[in-house]
Design a protein around this motif. Structure first.
Motif, mmCIF file in Angstrom:
data_model
loop_
_atom_site.group_PDB
_atom_site.id
_atom_site.type_symbol
_atom_site.label_atom_id
_atom_site.label_comp_id
_atom_site.label_asym_id
_atom_site.label_seq_id
_atom_site.Cartn_x
_atom_site.Cartn_y
_atom_site.Cartn_z
ATOM 1 N N LYS A 49 86.780 68.460 51.165
ATOM 2 C CA LYS A 49 87.183 69.784 51.639
ATOM 3 C C LYS A 49 86.488 70.146 52.942
ATOM 4 O O LYS A 49 87.059 70.781 53.821
ATOM 5 C CB LYS A 49 86.860 70.833 50.570
ATOM 6 C CG LYS A 49 87.378 72.219 50.879
ATOM 7 C CD LYS A 49 88.891 72.260 50.905
ATOM 8 C CE LYS A 49 89.422 73.672 51.108
ATOM 9 N NZ LYS A 49 90.903 73.692 51.181
ATOM 10 N N ASN A 120 96.616 67.264 60.717
ATOM 11 C CA ASN A 120 97.331 67.893 59.606
ATOM 12 C C ASN A 120 96.457 68.080 58.369
ATOM 13 O O ASN A 120 96.914 68.632 57.363
ATOM 14 C CB ASN A 120 98.559 67.055 59.238
ATOM 15 C CG ASN A 120 99.603 67.053 60.340
ATOM 16 O OD1 ASN A 120 99.790 68.058 61.034
ATOM 17 N ND2 ASN A 120 100.278 65.935 60.531
ATOM 18 N N SER A 121 95.223 67.639 58.437
ATOM 19 C CA SER A 121 94.329 67.753 57.287
ATOM 20 C C SER A 121 93.889 69.204 57.092
ATOM 21 O O SER A 121 93.761 69.977 58.050
ATOM 22 C CB SER A 121 93.098 66.871 57.486
ATOM 23 O OG SER A 121 92.130 67.125 56.499
ATOM 24 N N SER A 122 93.635 69.562 55.846
ATOM 25 C CA SER A 122 93.111 70.900 55.540
ATOM 26 C C SER A 122 91.586 70.910 55.500
ATOM 27 O O SER A 122 90.976 71.950 55.221
ATOM 28 C CB SER A 122 93.658 71.384 54.194
ATOM 29 O OG SER A 122 93.255 70.501 53.151
ATOM 30 N N LYS A 124 87.782 71.099 56.621
ATOM 31 C CA LYS A 124 86.991 71.699 57.681
ATOM 32 C C LYS A 124 86.003 70.655 58.195
ATOM 33 O O LYS A 124 85.462 69.874 57.414
ATOM 34 C CB LYS A 124 86.236 72.922 57.167
ATOM 35 C CG LYS A 124 87.129 74.107 56.829
ATOM 36 C CD LYS A 124 86.296 75.324 56.437
ATOM 37 C CE LYS A 124 87.186 76.520 56.149
ATOM 38 N NZ LYS A 124 86.396 77.728 55.775
#
Length: 319
Positions: A49, A120-122, A124
């Motif tokens: 994440k 395009n990754s979520s 952080k």
């Protein structure tokens, strides 16, 4: 835990992949160990994440997000196999750099950085560097000042490392940062405007003259973020389980004890088979990466227990 809370807890644990925050320390080729640990953790279904990286650790963190771990290791193995020396004196006669590292590093970053997947990754991302702004504007004088900066910073960092290993409190590097008008800069995923910008951000975090040249933009110059903080744990969200990968105990000296106590820390279980700037050792490249995977597998139960415990702490009470 009350019955309803247990039901919600189990539902979340079953149907949502465990999310973690992963920090990879800088260390040149040693960071391949961190790539191996991260790759193995992804095979367990863990979602990265949040990630942070310093110097080569930033390249490894982005490689994990992009999903190009195996291909990147193969690529770096190949170009190190073809490189016969870490210092090419004959290059001076052709006006080229005597250290091949920067060119090889840039090529590997371009190969490894899966731009579409990263953009395009979520996840952080936090990448640390140190920015210096010489107090003189005239170009030649600024270069002279930079020469002094590099020499004085390297000397202070070396002495601080020696004292930290001996358990002595020291702050020479911090004093040099103040003297030379240097500040920490933290890049995030919001700064990734193009593949070229992404590459330069990694290079800014990895600048270690003379091996990797001082990166610059106008009157701003960038130095390896490891000078001030080689394991960037401080930027992560409080609720996420934190995992930090490092290679030497000196990395942890002086860090906030509360942060360290809330982080699962991993370091090599045996001496790494490669040094930071050995770009002629393809066997060491592969072995460092595989050791990271092996150590992660051997600690899987402890890592997952840490994650389960931290996830349990983050669930709100339902009464």
């Amino acid at each position: 835990m009350f019955p309803l809370e247990r039901i919600v807890h189990n539902f979340i644990e079953i149907f949502s992949p465990p999310e973690v925050a992963l920090a990879i320390a800088g260390g040149g080729c040693k960071a391949l160990y961190g790539l191996g640990v991260g790759y193995e953790m992804k095979q367990w279904g863990l979602a990265l994440k949040e990630v942070s990286g310093v110097s080569a650790g930033s390249a490894m963190a982005l490689c994990l997000i992009g999903g190009s771990e195996e291909e990147t290791v193969e690529y770096f193995e190949e170009i190190t196999r073809r490189n016969d020396s870490n210092f090419k004196l004959s290059n001076l006669f052709f006006g080229e750099r005597v250290f091949p590292h920067e060119s090889m590093y840039r090529r590997t970053i371009r190969f490894a950085a899966n731009w579409d997947a990263i953009k395009n990754s979520s996840s952080k991302v936090f990448i640390l560097t140190v920015r210096a702004k010489p107090k003189v504007e005239e170009k030649f004088k600024a270069r002279v000042e930079l020469g002094k900066l590099i020499a004085e910073t390297a000397q202070a960092y070396t002495k601080d490392e020696r004292d930290r290993l001996a358990g002595i409190v020291c702050n020479r590097t911090q004093e040099v940062l103040k003297k030379w008008n240097m500040t920490e800069i933290v890049y995030t995923e919001k700064d990734f405007h193009s593949p070229e910008v992404l590459e330069q951000i990694i290079m800014n975090s990895s600048s270690i003259p003379p091996v990797v040249s001082m990166q610059s933009k106008e009157n701003e110059y960038y130095i390896d973020g490891g000078l001030t903080n080689n394991l960037a744990l401080e930027f992560f969200s409080d609720h996420l389980p934190k995992i930090g990968i490092y290679y030497e105990d000196s990395t942890l000296i002086g860090k906030n004890p509360d942060i360290l106590n809330n982080t699962y820390l991993i370091k090599p279980s045996e001496p790494l088979p490669i040094t930071s700037f050995d770009y002629t050792n393809p066997k060491g490249v592969r072995a460092a990466y595989e050791l990271g995977k092996k150590d992660a597998r051997n600690q899987k139960e402890k890592i997952m227990e840490h994650i389960r415990f931290k996830r349990g702490q983050s669930f709100p009470r339902l009464w």
